[in-house]
Write an enzyme that holds these catalytic residues in place. Structure first.
Site, PDB file in Angstrom:
ATOM      1  N   GLY A 152       0.803  -1.218   0.000  1.00  0.00           N
ATOM      2  CA  GLY A 152       0.000   0.000   0.000  1.00  0.00           C
ATOM      3  C   GLY A 152       0.839   1.272   0.000  1.00  0.00           C
ATOM      4  N   GLN A 204      -7.751  -0.422   3.505  1.00  0.00           N
ATOM      5  CA  GLN A 204      -8.547  -1.083   4.567  1.00  0.00           C
ATOM      6  C   GLN A 204      -9.876  -1.635   4.065  1.00  0.00           C
ATOM      7  OE1 GLN A 204      -7.721  -1.911   7.627  1.00  0.00           O
ATOM      8  NE2 GLN A 204      -5.762  -0.849   7.736  1.00  0.00           N
ATOM      9  N   THR A 232      12.405  -6.978 -10.888  1.00  0.00           N
ATOM     10  CA  THR A 232      11.832  -8.303 -11.157  1.00  0.00           C
ATOM     11  C   THR A 232      10.620  -8.557 -10.262  1.00  0.00           C
ATOM     12  OG1 THR A 232      14.016  -9.069 -11.761  1.00  0.00           O
ATOM     13  CG2 THR A 232      12.388 -10.777 -11.265  1.00  0.00           C
ATOM     14  N   CYS A 236      -2.013   8.954  26.149  1.00  0.00           N
ATOM     15  CA  CYS A 236      -2.627   9.051  27.470  1.00  0.00           C
ATOM     16  C   CYS A 236      -1.781   9.982  28.325  1.00  0.00           C
ATOM     17  CB  CYS A 236      -2.694   7.676  28.122  1.00  0.00           C
ATOM     18  SG  CYS A 236      -3.762   6.605  27.194  1.00  0.00           S
TER      19      CYS A 236
HETATM   20  N1  PLP Z   1      -2.808   2.787   3.930  1.00  0.00           N
HETATM   21  C1  PLP Z   1      -3.554   2.356   4.970  1.00  0.00           C
HETATM   22  C2  PLP Z   1      -4.897   2.950   5.200  1.00  0.00           C
HETATM   23  C3  PLP Z   1      -3.065   1.370   5.820  1.00  0.00           C
HETATM   24  O1  PLP Z   1      -3.804   0.963   6.859  1.00  0.00           O
HETATM   25  C4  PLP Z   1      -1.773   0.826   5.554  1.00  0.00           C
HETATM   26  C5  PLP Z   1      -1.191  -0.189   6.463  1.00  0.00           C
HETATM   27  O2  PLP Z   1      -1.111  -0.013   7.646  1.00  0.00           O
HETATM   28  C6  PLP Z   1      -1.053   1.306   4.454  1.00  0.00           C
HETATM   29  C7  PLP Z   1      -1.597   2.278   3.664  1.00  0.00           C
HETATM   30  C8  PLP Z   1       0.311   0.774   4.124  1.00  0.00           C
HETATM   31  O3  PLP Z   1       0.230  -0.469   3.498  1.00  0.00           O
HETATM   32  P1  PLP Z   1       1.547  -1.422   3.434  1.00  0.00           P
HETATM   33  O4  PLP Z   1       1.751  -1.938   4.810  1.00  0.00           O
HETATM   34  O5  PLP Z   1       1.183  -2.489   2.462  1.00  0.00           O
HETATM   35  O6  PLP Z   1       2.663  -0.576   2.938  1.00  0.00           O
END
Ligand code: PLP
Length: 376
Positions: free
Chosen positions: A70, A178, A236, A327
């Site tokens: 991500g 998510q 790759t 906290c």
């Molecule tokens: N975006 C969101 C909303 C996420 O919750 C996460 C992971 O925690 C990421 C991006 C990043 O993804 P990755 O761990 O595959 O780099």
């Protein structure tokens, strides 16, 4: 006792996924760019995986660009929009994942782009009137707003945001990490230009995901080197991971409705149990509501002397969840999401419980008992 309630951070690899990956590791070792038969066999495996994912999303397979996950996909979209598509402004929000915010800030520093932050309403939804105002003028823009927030479960209206972007001539990227494989997407009708995926959020392997790029948009090479992934992302391909991703994807889609029903049941049991234990419990972002991300419950516990240690004490009890709020003791890290959405309360511990395919009702019962002991 071990109860894993941190599925928004990552999930256990499904046995079916591991099974599908092993023969690829053992036998399909050819380089997919090689012209010989062993390499060609690997190329076929990759393209079959791409097609299978694209079919489920109702898009053309050439729109799927495999990445390391991500974070890389978010980077690719934003950096590509600025470098290759002439965007001079990014509109995003303070509640985004750091893969988006930090990339936008970095582009502000390195490319002098304008960075505008859209406001949220009190419940955490994007203020669409403010977005419309921002879009009414300004240079060529990419809007980056996530589908569901990974901490507080607020789900944004991609349709409404996408249509606003379209009518203003702006590009729209959404971090769907998510929600991918928890909600169905139809990319023939959803007004998005880029969305992102990470396999480890739905029982696939870590280190693989993809960026969906709408047909007709051409990015230049962001990772220079070979011409893999149509020269957008050199290197790759991680064949076994791509197969793991496609298998996890197909598995998720084969049981989407039952999965949602199962997890909604667990989350509701948890929320009801917490309300019975603590009359003054709150759910950040109304994360217990029906229309929030059904996998995540963000709980704000009533003030308690052990608040600052709650995450640690639950860990000792065998309960894995994650922290979110600073906290008063300073024992947990502050959350930029809770602060930016004004859900942060220094007197109260905020913990995120997130549910996955392998959780059971017994897990919830055991977690509630442990929480009761910690806060006794
Ligand atoms: N975006 C969101 C909303 C996420 O919750 C996460 C992971 O925690 C990421 C991006 C990043 O993804 P990755 O761990 O595959 O780099």
């Amino acid at each position: 006792m071990n109860v894993y309630l941190d599925n928004a951070a990552t999930t256990a690899v499904a046995p079916e996924v591991a099974e599908a990956m092993i023969p690829v590791l053992r036998e399909a070792y050819g380089n997919p760019s090689s012209s010989h038969a062993i390499g060609r066999k690997t190329r076929v495996i990759i393209e079959q995986s791409r097609r299978s994912i694209a079919n489920l999303l109702n898009c053309h397979s050439s729109c799927i660009y495999f990445t390391s996950g991500g974070t890389e996909a978010d980077n690719l979209a934003l950096r590509g929009a600025v470098r290759d598509l002439g965007c001079e402004r990014i509109i995003t929000s303070e509640a985004e994942h750091s893969a988006v915010i930090k990339t936008a800030q970095s582009l502000e520093r390195s490319h002098g782009i304008q960075l505008d932050l859209v406001r949220h309403l009190a419940d955490g939804m994007v203020d669409l009137t403010h977005l419309e105002e921002l879009l009414a003028s300004g240079p060529k823009t990419i809007v980056s707003l996530m589908h569901a927030n990974n901490e507080v479960a607020v789900v944004q209206d991609l349709q409404a945001i996408g249509l606003l972007c379209q009518s203003a001539g702006a590009l729209f990227h959404s971090d769907t990490v998510q929600t991918m494989c928890h909600y169905a997407f139809d990319l023939q009708t959803l007004p998005v230009d880029f969305i992102t995926c990470s396999a480890h959020k739905f029982h696939g392997p870590k280190g693989v995901g993809f960026l969906y790029i709408k047909k007709g948009i051409q990015l230049g090479g962001q990772i220079e080197g070979g011409s893999q992934e149509r020269a957008v992302r050199g290197g790759t391909e991680s064949t076994h991971n791509i197969v793991g991703l496609a298998t996890a994807f197909a598995l998720a889609y084969s049981e989407l409705e039952n999965h949602e029903k199962h997890i909604r049941g667990l989350k509701s049991k948890m929320a009801t149990g917490l309300k019975a234990l603590f009359p003054d419990v709150r759910f950040n972002g109304n994360s217990d509501a029906e229309n929030r991300l059904y996998t995540v419950l963000n709980v704000s516990f009533p003030p308690h002397p052990k608040s600052g240690m709650a995450l640690f004490l639950l860990d000792l009890e065998g309960i894995a969840c994650s922290g979110g709020s600073a906290c008063s003791s300073g024992a947990t890290l502050g959350s930029h999401v809770l602060r930016s959405l004004k859900f942060h309360d220094p007197e109260r511990a905020s913990l995120r419980f997130s549910f996955g395919r392998y959780n059971s009702e017994a897990d919830v019962t055991n977690a509630l008992k442990a929480i009761e002991r910690v806060f006794s």
